[in-house]
Each structure stands twice: as C-alpha cells, then as structure tokens.
Motif scaffolding. Structure first.
Motif, mmCIF file in Angstrom:
data_model
loop_
_atom_site.group_PDB
_atom_site.id
_atom_site.type_symbol
_atom_site.label_atom_id
_atom_site.label_comp_id
_atom_site.label_asym_id
_atom_site.label_seq_id
_atom_site.Cartn_x
_atom_site.Cartn_y
_atom_site.Cartn_z
ATOM 1 N N UNK A 10 0.824 -1.214 0.000
ATOM 2 C CA UNK A 10 0.000 0.000 0.000
ATOM 3 C C UNK A 10 0.856 1.261 0.000
ATOM 4 N N UNK A 11 1.907 1.271 0.816
ATOM 5 C CA UNK A 11 2.767 2.456 0.894
ATOM 6 C C UNK A 11 3.428 2.750 -0.443
ATOM 7 N N UNK A 12 3.921 1.707 -1.132
ATOM 8 C CA UNK A 12 4.581 1.930 -2.418
ATOM 9 C C UNK A 12 3.583 2.321 -3.499
ATOM 10 N N UNK A 13 2.409 1.681 -3.502
ATOM 11 C CA UNK A 13 1.402 2.043 -4.498
ATOM 12 C C UNK A 13 0.921 3.468 -4.339
ATOM 13 N N UNK A 14 0.616 3.860 -3.105
ATOM 14 C CA UNK A 14 0.139 5.226 -2.860
ATOM 15 C C UNK A 14 1.247 6.238 -3.141
ATOM 16 N N UNK A 15 2.497 5.890 -2.800
ATOM 17 C CA UNK A 15 3.610 6.789 -3.094
ATOM 18 C C UNK A 15 3.777 7.025 -4.585
ATOM 19 N N UNK A 16 3.636 5.950 -5.380
ATOM 20 C CA UNK A 16 3.745 6.106 -6.835
ATOM 21 C C UNK A 16 2.603 6.949 -7.386
ATOM 22 N N UNK A 17 1.382 6.725 -6.906
ATOM 23 C CA UNK A 17 0.242 7.531 -7.353
ATOM 24 C C UNK A 17 0.464 9.001 -7.018
ATOM 25 N N UNK A 18 0.929 9.273 -5.795
ATOM 26 C CA UNK A 18 1.170 10.658 -5.391
ATOM 27 C C UNK A 18 2.242 11.309 -6.261
ATOM 28 N N UNK A 19 3.287 10.552 -6.594
ATOM 29 C CA UNK A 19 4.353 11.101 -7.433
ATOM 30 C C UNK A 19 3.827 11.439 -8.828
ATOM 31 N N UNK A 20 3.007 10.555 -9.402
ATOM 32 C CA UNK A 20 2.450 10.812 -10.736
ATOM 33 C C UNK A 20 1.565 12.058 -10.723
ATOM 34 N N UNK A 21 0.680 12.147 -9.743
ATOM 35 C CA UNK A 21 -0.218 13.304 -9.676
ATOM 36 C C UNK A 21 0.566 14.595 -9.451
ATOM 37 N N UNK A 22 1.590 14.532 -8.595
ATOM 38 C CA UNK A 22 2.397 15.725 -8.343
ATOM 39 C C UNK A 22 3.151 16.144 -9.601
#
Length: 648
Positions: free
Chosen positions: A368-380
């Motif tokens: 979950x931490x890695x998936x959410x981190x990747x999503x946040x990076x893409x959106x940012x």
C-alpha cells in the motif's frame, strides 16, 4: 515571429547519417521524395535516442505512432530492450539499432519536444534533424550540464550518492557514509577507465566495479577501529549500478501486454544485479579471512534512528540531487525533480509508518505504501507540469511574439518579468543555458524588424537572420513545447524502486542468513517444566523472504504508476468539462490535439489500429485518399499556438 522570417535555405547533411541509413534515404528519396525519406530517418533517430534516454517501450511507440500518422510513413518497428528494428515500405528496407542501457532526463525532454514541434508544424524536417544533431553535440545543454554529463566531472556524483544512500536507505552511520564515499569514488574511476578504453572493456564494468567495492569496503572494515556495516556500504556504492527502475518497467510492460520485452528486462535485471553482488563478495574475499562473518556482522548497522533526527529530509534531498545528476537532469530545473521526489518519498514513508503496526505479519503495508507513493508522485508530476506549462506560456508567447506587447494582464506581465529575471540570474550563475539569455537579448532587434515589416511605408520586405540567430530562434520554439512529464517522473521512480532488494536476495544466496536461535523449556505431558532446556533453530523469515518483498514492492510501484496516470486522466477530463461549462466555451484546443498531447505521456490507452500497415490507414485503391494534399502550414494566429492561454 517565425512566420515573418525568411529562413536561410539550410539543408540537413545526409552524409552525417550512418552508411546504412544513407542508402535507405537515397532509395526512398528517389521513390517518394526527400521529405518522406528524411522523416523516416528522423523517426529512427528519435526512437534510438528516446529509447536510450528512458527505455519505456510504450512511450516511445506512442511518439513514433503520432509521427507516422502525421506524415503517413509506411513503416513498422520493434522496440526490444536494447535492440531496435525498423522496417519501411512493407519490409523492403530494414534497419537495426542497438542502444546502451542508460537514462537521460534532459534528452527525454528535448527529443520528445523536437518530435512534438515537428508534428505540430512549428519546424520543418530539415530544422528538426539539424536540431537533433546539435542536441547530440551538446549545443542545447548548459555548461553545468555538460560538466556532469560526462567524465571527469561526473565523478563527483559517485561518492555523494553512495554516502547518502548508505545512511538514508541502508541503515549505515556517518562512518559507513565515509567508507561508501571512498568506495564509490573508486568505483567511478574504474568505470571511467573501462569506458575510455574501448567497447570490449565495457563488458567488464559490472564485475570489476563489484570487486573494487568489495576490496575497498573490506579494507576499511579490517583496519578501522569503528565497526563498519558492510551491507550498507556495498548497497550504497552499488546503488548507482543497480537496475531497479528497469525491474519496475519490466513488470509494467508485462501488465500492459508487452510480454516479450517485459520478461527479457525482468531476467536481465536479475542477472546483472547478481554479477554486481558476486563481484563485491569476491573483492571482500580477497582482503578478508572470513568474508561470511564480516558481511553478517551487524554491530555497526542501524545505529541511527531516522525518525528521531531532523536531517532525514535534507539528507534525502541531497541523495535525490545526486540521482538527478546521474539522470543528467538540467541543474536549473533541479527544484522540479526534487519536489516530485520528496512527494513520492514522504507519502511512501508516512504511509508505511502508519500501517506498519497493523500489518506486522504480512506485506500489505509495504504494498500500500509503495502504491500510494507512486500515485502521489504521478499526480504531483502532472500538476507541476501543468503549472509550469501555463506559467511558461507568458514568457514563450512574449519572446516568440505570439501576442502583442499590450495583450498581457498585470499578472501576465509579472510572470514574464519573473521568468526573464530567472533566465538572466541562472545564466549568470552558469546553471542555465547561455542561449536563452542571448535570445532574450535579441528581442529588441526582432521587434524592430517585425514593426518595420508591418509598416507599409518602410522599405523592408523580409526578415533575415544569421545562422546563429536562426538556431537560437528554433531552440526557443522547441523549448516552448509542453514539458515532458516522464522526464520528471523517472528519477522519482528510480528513488522508489527496489534495486537494493534484488541485491539483498543475491547476497542471501551467497551468504545464507544465519538461523535464529531460541532457548525453550522442556515440559512434560501436563505442561509442567521438566527442568531441562533446548535450543531451537528456526529460519530467518525476514531475510529469506526477500524475493517476496521484492515482487510486492516492484508490482505495487508499477500498478501505482498505472493507477496514477489513470486518475490523472479522469481528473483532467472532469476539470476540462467543468471549466468549459463555467466559461461557456469549448476551449482553444481541439479534441484531437488534446488526445495527442495526453497520449504522448500516458500509459493507459493503446493505438486503435494494432497493425500500422492495415488497409484502414492506407486503403489500397482509394485514389482520393492517396491524392489527399498535405496539411497546410499553421498560420501565425493559429489557435493551437494559443492553446495555453485558456487554461492559464
């Protein structure tokens, strides 16, 4: 202004192309004309440089498809991991190219912008090919970028990345950071020497870098009084050479349907990482009497609690800056890359801390931490690119004279003044490109010539520039194209990927982790203590389950990238609908143009036509389609040149 200028009739020198490409261009020119032949050459060069710069088969194919559709080139291609194949005219000619495995954020952005400028009609094919050649020779790179792009200036990045990674990622202390810096410098010198020799020596880079790291780390462990954590030193030094990004890309390609390249990339990453790991253990064996005990000595490991120190984020940013240098990211834009890297890291870090206690017996917290981190990076990254593009509109529109002097509001004038000041400031520091300042200084001359040309009482009938001034203008036109999101994302993915976990898995194969000893009491049938004890030896599941953790992290990151791009597409579509409804306007960008721009940097959609030479695109016997005239040149006041205005 480019519509008013009479450009010099400068042609691209075909003799600068490789011999095989020259033959193909010569035959295609005789059969279909010069523009058709040179466009095919441009596509091959674009694919080779983009694939070397980001190794993203899906993204490179999308740009090639848009070039093919725009200029109706009858060609197909196969993009492998490092080998590329291009066929033209139903396989009549076939070219093969082999590209090195490298990453280059600056070339990602520049070559993508050149292709976009050609597709949008802002430059012609000769200008595009000349611009590519100039880019390859460093004419569009700042002096600071040229210093870090190649040796010996590149050597300063090796110890910086090794030292910071050893502490921030691998449980080392400041002593380990110093040892890692020394070993990293030695590893960089070894790679420089091998690269400088000849192509045959490059095959030895991984094994000799590993041996050098093992020798230097082992010597410090043996003779330093302070205990050294060898795993943190080895992993910190070899972090530069790991292929963790490719591991995630391989899984992403498998998920997206590119099975062949995905599986090959997956296996290649595992094998090359094993070569690095084995080389480091060989080096340790040379200088150590007991390499197993030395490597598994944890007395100097995990001495710093990163949650309790204030410098965790500054140290991570320093580590990220070294990664940006490794990716050849333009120094003047470091703030963009660092912002995206910090978002991805901090979201990943805080999410993992929040879920760690709830999932102490599974890996759902890690996933979950890695998936959410990747999503946040893409959106940012997408949000930052959108903001930068819209603010850059004011500077580009003014310098390229796409608007009048009095067309900007006070906000637009303020943004332009800040942008012009930033260009002059960074150029004075040596961080920015001097060409940008030179083009800024050309503005009074261009405006005067433009006003003279528009004045019916003036004798001026055309605007002509010198060859250098034309080069500056074309560079400004290409630089005004939208920012490539993946040039921001790739260094962030590199910082999130589990390259070190692959090495840990191989280290566990070479040095099997010790069993966990536990003293237990002997009880009788009634459960009472019999007065005897025994030692129970159980496998260390945390150490032996590295492959499971590796797959969880890599897959969750790949899926996070896909989910992030999908979520971004949904948010962008909703925003456009709401904006259009509120403003009662359809916007300045057509649906087809918007789709092309979104498609160039998205991983979600695939071309509607899987067969690029099918009858739907090139219908046989349809004389009307074959006789269709080329698209007209974009006029000066075209809507697409002002497409950023509405969103801004």
């Amino acid at each position: 202004i480019r519509q008013q200028i009479t450009f010099n009739d400068r042609k691209f020198d075909v003799k600068t192309l490789p011999i095989d490409m020259q033959r193909v261009v010569d035959h295609l020119t005789k059969d279909f004309g010069e523009e058709y032949a040179l466009t095919f050459a441009f596509m091959v060069r674009t694919a080779s440089e983009l694939h070397r710069a980001w190794h993203m088969t899906l993204l490179t194919s999308k740009i090639l498809q848009q070039l093919k559709d725009r200029f109706k080139i009858r060609t197909t291609w196969e993009l492998g991991v490092i080998k590329l194949k291009f066929r033209v005219e139903d396989g009549r000619y076939e070219l093969h190219r082999k590209v090195p495995y490298d990453y280059d954020s600056e070339f990602q952005d520049l070559y993508a912008k050149i292709a976009v400028a050609l597709v949008d009609g802002h430059i012609d094919i000769h200008q595009a090919l000349i611009f590519q050649s100039n880019t390859k020779h460093g004419k569009h790179t700042a002096a600071s970028g040229l210093f870090l792009r190649d040796y010996p200036g590149r050597l300063i990045l090796y110890p910086l990345e090794a030292a910071t990674c050893a502490v921030i990622f691998f449980g080392g202390d400041w002593t380990d950071a110093g040892v890692a810096a020394a070993a990293g410098l030695c590893a960089g010198i070894v790679e420089w020497c091998l690269v400088s020799l000849n192509n045959n020596a490059k095959i030895l880079i991984d094994v000799l870098v590993g041996i050098t790291t093992g020798i230097v780390g082992g010597l410090f462990y043996r003779y330093l009084e302070t205990p050294t954590c060898l795993p943190s030193v080895f992993l910190g030094v070899l972090y530069w050479f790991f292929y963790g990004t490719a591991f995630v890309i391989g899984i992403l390609e498998i998920v997206a349907g590119e099975l062949e390249t995905g599986v090959i990339r997956f296996m290649a990453v595992a094998v090359k990482t094993f070569v690095l790991s084995l080389g480091s253990t060989w080096g340790l064996q040379i200088v150590s009497n007991s390499p197993l005990d030395d490597f598994q000595d944890e007395s100097g490991c995990n001495q710093i609690d990163l949650d309790a120190v204030w410098w965790r984020i500054p140290l991570y940013l320093l580590c990220s800056a070294s990664a940006l240098g490794q990716y050849r990211f333009p120094i003047v834009h470091y703030w963009r890359g660092l912002a995206i890297q910090l978002v991805g890291y901090e979201v990943q870090y805080q999410m993992f801390k929040e879920l760690a206690n709830k999932h102490d017996r599974d890996l759902l917290d890690t996933a979950t931490a890695n998936g959410v981190g990747a999503v946040a990076a893409v959106l940012a990254a997408c949000l930052l690119s959108w903001i930068v593009d819209n603010l850059s509109y004011y500077y580009s529109a003014r310098t390229l004279m796409r608007v009048g002097d009095d067309d900007f509001s006070k906000f637009g004038e303020c943004v332009y003044s800040i942008s012009a000041g930033w260009v002059r400031f960074t150029t004075c520091l040596g961080l920015g490109r001097r060409d940008e300042r030179n083009f800024l200084e050309m503005q009074p001359k261009l405006r005067q010539m433009s006003s003279e040309l528009e004045d019916p009482t003036n004798a001026r009938s055309e605007i002509r520039l010198t060859e250098e001034e034309e080069r500056l203008l074309k560079q400004a036109v290409v630089s005004a194209e939208p920012l490539n999101v993946w040039s921001l994302l790739m260094p962030t993915v590199y910082q999130l990927v589990p390259g070190s976990l692959i090495a840990r898995m191989w280290y566990n194969s070479i040095f099997p982790p010790p069993y966990i000893a536990e003293e237990l009491s002997v009880t009788d049938g009634n459960g009472t203590d019999a007065g005897f004890t025994y030692i129970s030896w159980t496998p260390n599941q945390a150490q032996e389950g590295v492959f499971s953790a590796l797959m969880v992290i890599a897959t969750s990151l790949a899926l996070g990238l896909l989910l992030g791009m999908g979520l971004q597409s949904v948010i962008a579509a909703l925003f456009r609908k709401i904006f259009s409804a509120c403003c009662n306007s359809k916007g300045s960008m057509t649906a087809s143009t918007r789709f092309k721009r979104d498609d160039r940097q998205g991983l979600m959609n695939t071309p509607e036509d899987e067969d690029p030479d099918s009858g739907e695109l090139f219908p046989e016997g349809n004389k009307d389609a074959e006789a269709e005239p080329p698209l007209p040149k974009v006029p000066e006041n075209a809507e697409e040149e002002k497409e950023s205005s509405a969103s801004a």
